[in-house]
Design an enzyme around this catalytic site. Structure first.
Site, short mmCIF file in Angstrom:
data_model
loop_
_atom_site.label_atom_id
_atom_site.label_comp_id
_atom_site.label_asym_id
_atom_site.label_seq_id
_atom_site.Cartn_x
_atom_site.Cartn_y
_atom_site.Cartn_z
N CYS A 126 -47.96 -83.57 80.40
CA CYS A 126 -47.50 -84.35 81.56
C CYS A 126 -48.07 -83.81 82.87
CB CYS A 126 -45.98 -84.35 81.61
SG CYS A 126 -45.22 -84.97 80.11
N CYS A 151 -32.92 -89.60 81.80
CA CYS A 151 -34.28 -89.51 81.28
C CYS A 151 -35.25 -90.31 82.14
CB CYS A 151 -34.35 -90.11 79.87
SG CYS A 151 -33.15 -89.42 78.71
N SER A 152 -36.46 -89.81 82.28
CA SER A 152 -37.53 -90.65 82.80
C SER A 152 -37.86 -91.68 81.72
CB SER A 152 -38.76 -89.81 83.14
OG SER A 152 -39.23 -89.13 81.99
N LYS A 166 -37.98 -90.18 87.38
CA LYS A 166 -36.80 -90.91 86.89
C LYS A 166 -36.86 -92.39 87.24
CE LYS A 166 -33.23 -92.24 85.24
NZ LYS A 166 -33.97 -93.47 85.18
N HIS A 193 -42.87 -92.64 84.64
CA HIS A 193 -43.60 -91.45 84.20
C HIS A 193 -44.65 -91.79 83.14
CE1 HIS A 193 -44.55 -87.41 83.24
NE2 HIS A 193 -43.60 -87.15 82.34
N1 COA Z 1 -33.91 -95.14 82.83
C1 COA Z 1 -33.37 -96.33 83.14
N2 COA Z 1 -33.48 -97.44 82.39
C2 COA Z 1 -34.22 -97.33 81.29
C3 COA Z 1 -34.85 -96.13 80.90
C4 COA Z 1 -34.66 -95.00 81.71
N3 COA Z 1 -35.20 -93.84 81.39
N4 COA Z 1 -35.52 -96.33 79.75
C5 COA Z 1 -35.35 -97.63 79.42
N5 COA Z 1 -34.56 -98.22 80.35
C6 COA Z 1 -34.10 -99.61 80.34
C7 COA Z 1 -35.19 -100.58 80.06
O1 COA Z 1 -35.79 -101.06 81.25
C8 COA Z 1 -34.45 -101.66 79.33
O2 COA Z 1 -33.76 -102.45 80.29
P1 COA Z 1 -33.68 -104.05 80.11
O3 COA Z 1 -32.98 -104.27 78.80
O4 COA Z 1 -32.91 -104.48 81.32
O5 COA Z 1 -35.11 -104.50 80.10
C9 COA Z 1 -33.42 -100.92 78.54
O6 COA Z 1 -33.19 -99.69 79.25
C10 COA Z 1 -33.83 -100.62 77.12
O7 COA Z 1 -35.16 -100.15 77.16
P2 COA Z 1 -35.85 -99.51 75.90
O8 COA Z 1 -37.29 -99.28 76.22
O9 COA Z 1 -35.50 -100.30 74.69
O10 COA Z 1 -35.11 -98.10 75.84
P3 COA Z 1 -35.11 -97.09 74.66
O11 COA Z 1 -33.69 -96.85 74.29
O12 COA Z 1 -36.06 -97.50 73.58
O13 COA Z 1 -35.70 -95.76 75.37
C11 COA Z 1 -35.39 -93.60 76.32
C12 COA Z 1 -34.96 -95.08 76.34
C13 COA Z 1 -34.64 -92.87 77.42
C14 COA Z 1 -35.06 -92.97 74.97
C15 COA Z 1 -36.93 -93.51 76.55
O14 COA Z 1 -37.26 -94.09 77.78
C16 COA Z 1 -37.43 -92.08 76.53
O15 COA Z 1 -37.66 -91.51 75.46
N6 COA Z 1 -37.61 -91.44 77.70
C17 COA Z 1 -38.13 -90.08 77.75
C18 COA Z 1 -39.62 -90.08 77.88
C19 COA Z 1 -40.16 -88.68 77.79
O16 COA Z 1 -39.73 -87.87 76.98
N7 COA Z 1 -41.17 -88.36 78.61
C20 COA Z 1 -41.79 -87.08 78.60
C21 COA Z 1 -41.00 -86.11 79.36
S1 COA Z 1 -41.49 -84.42 79.11
#
Ligand code: COA
Length: 388
Positions: A84, A207-208, A330, A334
Site C-alpha cells: 500500500c 475499514c477503508s 477511509k 484506497h
Molecule cells: N466503508 C463504507 N462503506 C463501505 C465500505 C467501507 N469500507 N466498503 C463497502 N462499503 C459499502 C459499499 O459502498 C456498499 O454500499 P451500497 O450497498 O450502498 O452500494 C456496501 O457497503 C457493500 O459493499 P461491498 O463491496 O459488498 O462490501 P463488502 O462487505 O464486500 O466489503 C469490506 C467491505 C470492509 C470487507 C471491504 O471493503 C474490505 O475488505 N476493506 C478492507 C480493504 C483492505 O484491507 N485494504 C488494505 C488495507 S492494508
C-alpha cells in the site's frame, strides 16, 4: 537538503470505476498533472509508477512502461511495489533522483484496480503483502491483522470502539465536499457501532474500502522550475523511508510502528523540522486504529495517547492538527497503488489553496504524508512546504 518543487498534481475520482483499467486511470491522473504544471509528456525524464496487485486484478505485470505509455511518455520507467506504500515510495524515488542531479522532471504516482474482482479475491490478493509462509497460511488477512493490533492497543493503553468510530466519522465529514472521494456521505458514531462486523473490533466503517483510482505528480528540479517560469507553490523538503520485519508476530510490539517512527525522523531531519512544526497531515488510515498508530509514530502524540485525538476534536478540520482533510483512505478510498500519490496530490492542493478544504488550513506552511505498506513493514514519510 534541497527542495523538490511539485510542478503539478492530478488524481481520478476514487471509487468503483467500472470498466476503467489502471492504465486509463493513470493516464487521466497524469494528464491532469501535465495540465496543472503546464508541461508535456516530452518534458519527462523518468517515470516511477506504484502498483501492487496488477497481476492479481488485471493479469498485468511490467506495468511501468505501460503506465508511462498511457501517459504519452517514452522515457525510462519502473514500477515500484511496496504494497500500500507503492506510490509513496515512487514519490520518494523521484525526489532522490532529482536531488542527485540525475534528472529534471519526473512523473510519479500510481494506480490500482480492485473492484473488478470480488471482495474475497481482493482480500486474498491484499493478503499477499503479508508473510505467505506464516501469516497467510494461518488465515491472516489485513482486516484481521489490524484488528489484532487494535485489540492489543486497547489492552495496553485503553480506548474504546467509540474512540475509533470518531476517526471514521471525522474522515467521512472531511470527504463530504471532496468530489474525488469515494464516500461523500456523513456518518455518525451510531452508524459505525451498528455496522456489520468485519473482524472484531472493526465494523464496516472502521475499514477503508476496495477502490479503483489513479494519482500522479510532476516533480522538477528548482533550476528547471526557474528556467521554465513554473513558479510552483509547494515543494517536497524532506523524505524518509524505513522498514520492519514483515510478519506481525515477529515484531517486538503490536502497538508501535517503528518503520514509521524512523521514516518520520529521517524526513524531519531532512527537512530541518520537528513534529511540532507540522500544520496538517495525510496519514495512512487503512483501518481506524492505523490513524492512531500513525499520529503516535509521527511524534504528534505519545504512545497510548493518540486514541483520544479524534474524540477530543484535536485532529478535526477545526482542530489544532487537522488529519486527513481529504477524507483519508477511509472515505476518499484506497486503491492501494495510487494512495501515496493521492496523498501528495491532495496535500499539495490543500497547501496551495485550491482544495475544497483549503480554507481550514489557510495559515499552514508545512504538511506531511505518511504512507504505509502491510502492517507497517514499510513506510514512507514526505514533508511538503509552501515555497516562499
Ligand atoms: N466503508 C463504507 N462503506 C463501505 C465500505 C467501507 N469500507 N466498503 C463497502 N462499503 C459499502 C459499499 O459502498 C456498499 O454500499 P451500497 O450497498 O450502498 O452500494 C456496501 O457497503 C457493500 O459493499 P461491498 O463491496 O459488498 O462490501 P463488502 O462487505 O464486500 O466489503 C469490506 C467491505 C470492509 C470487507 C471491504 O471493503 C474490505 O475488505 N476493506 C478492507 C480493504 C483492505 O484491507 N485494504 C488494505 C488495507 S492494508
Amino acid at each position: 537538503m534541497s527542495r523538490v518543487p511539485i510542478a503539478g498534481v492530478g488524481m481520478t475520482k476514487f471509487g468503483k470505476n467500472g470498466e476503467r483499467t489502471s492504465r486509463e486511470m493513470f493516464a487521466e491522473a497524469a494528464g491532469k498533472a501535465f495540465e496543472d504544471a503546464g508541461l508535456a509528456p516530452d518534458d519527462v525524464d523518468e517515470v516511477f509508477y506504484g502498483n501492487f496487485m496488477g497481476e492479481i486484478a488485471e493479469q498485468q505485470g511490467h506495468s511501468g512502461p505501460l503506465a508511462a505509455d498511457s501517459a504519452g511518455v517514452t522515457a525510462p520507467s519502473t514500477r515500484i511495489e511496496s504494497a500500500c506504500a507503492s506510490s509513496g515510495a515512487a514519490v520518494r524515488h523521484g525526489v532522490n533522483r532529482i536531488r542527485n542531479g540525475d534528472v529534471d522532471v519526473i512523473l510519479v504516482g500510481g494506480a490500482e484496480r480492485m473492484t473488478n474482482i470480488s471482495t474475497a479475491e481482493g482480500t486474498a490478493g491484499l493478503a499477499a503483502a503479508a508473510d505467505a509462509l506464516w501469516e497467510i497460511k494461518s488465515g491472516v488477512t489485513f482486516p484481521g491483522a489490524y484488528s489484532l493490533m487494535a485489540n492489543r492497543y486497547f489492552h495496553e493503553h485503553g480506548g474504546s470502539r467509540e474512540d475509533l468510530a470518531e476517526i471514521a466519522v471525522k474522515n467521512h465529514d472531511n470527504a463530504v465536499e471532496n468530489e474525488l472521494a469515494q464516500f461523500q456521505m456523513e456518518i455518525d458514531v451510531d452508524d459505525v457501532l451498528g455496522a456489520p462486523t468485519v473482524c472484531s473490533p472493526f465494523g464496516l466503517y472502521d475499514c477503508s474500502p476496495m477502490s479503483d483510482g489513479g494519482s500522479a505528480a510532476l516533480l522538477v528540479s528548482e533550476d528547471f522550475a526557474d528556467d521554465h517560469g513554473l513558479g510552483p507553490d509547494v515543494a517536497i523538503v524532506g523524505t524518509g523511508q524505513d522498514g520492519d520485519r514483515l510478519a506481525l508476530h515477529d515484531r517486538v510490539s503490536m502497538t508501535r510502528t517503528p518503520a514509521a517512527e524512523r521514516a518520520a525522523q529521517m524526513a524531519y531531519d531532512d527537512a530541518g523540522i520537528g513534529p511540532d512544526d507540522v500544520d496538517v497531515a495525510e496519514v495512512h488510515d487503512c483501518f481506524t486504529i492505523a490513524e492512531v498508530l500513525a499520529i503516535e509514530a509521527l511524534g504528534f502524540y505519545e504512545p497510548g495517547e493518540g486514541i483520544k485525538a479524534a474524540t477530543n476534536g484535536e485532529t478535526a478540520i477545526d482542530g489544532d492538527l487537522p488529519i486527513n482533510l481529504s477524507g483519508g483512505l477511509k472515505a476518499k478510498g484506497h486503491p492501494v497503488g495510487a494512495t501515496g500519490g493521492a496523498q501528495i496530490s491532495e496535500l499539495t492542493k490543500l497547501l496551495r489553496g485550491d482544495h475544497v478544504n483549503s480554507e481550514a488550513v489557510s495559515d499552514a506552511d508545512i504538511g506531511l504524508t505518511h504512507n504505509a505498506g502491510g502492517t507497517v513493514a514499510s513506510c514512507v514519510v514526505n514533508v511538503l512546504e509552501v515555497m516562499s
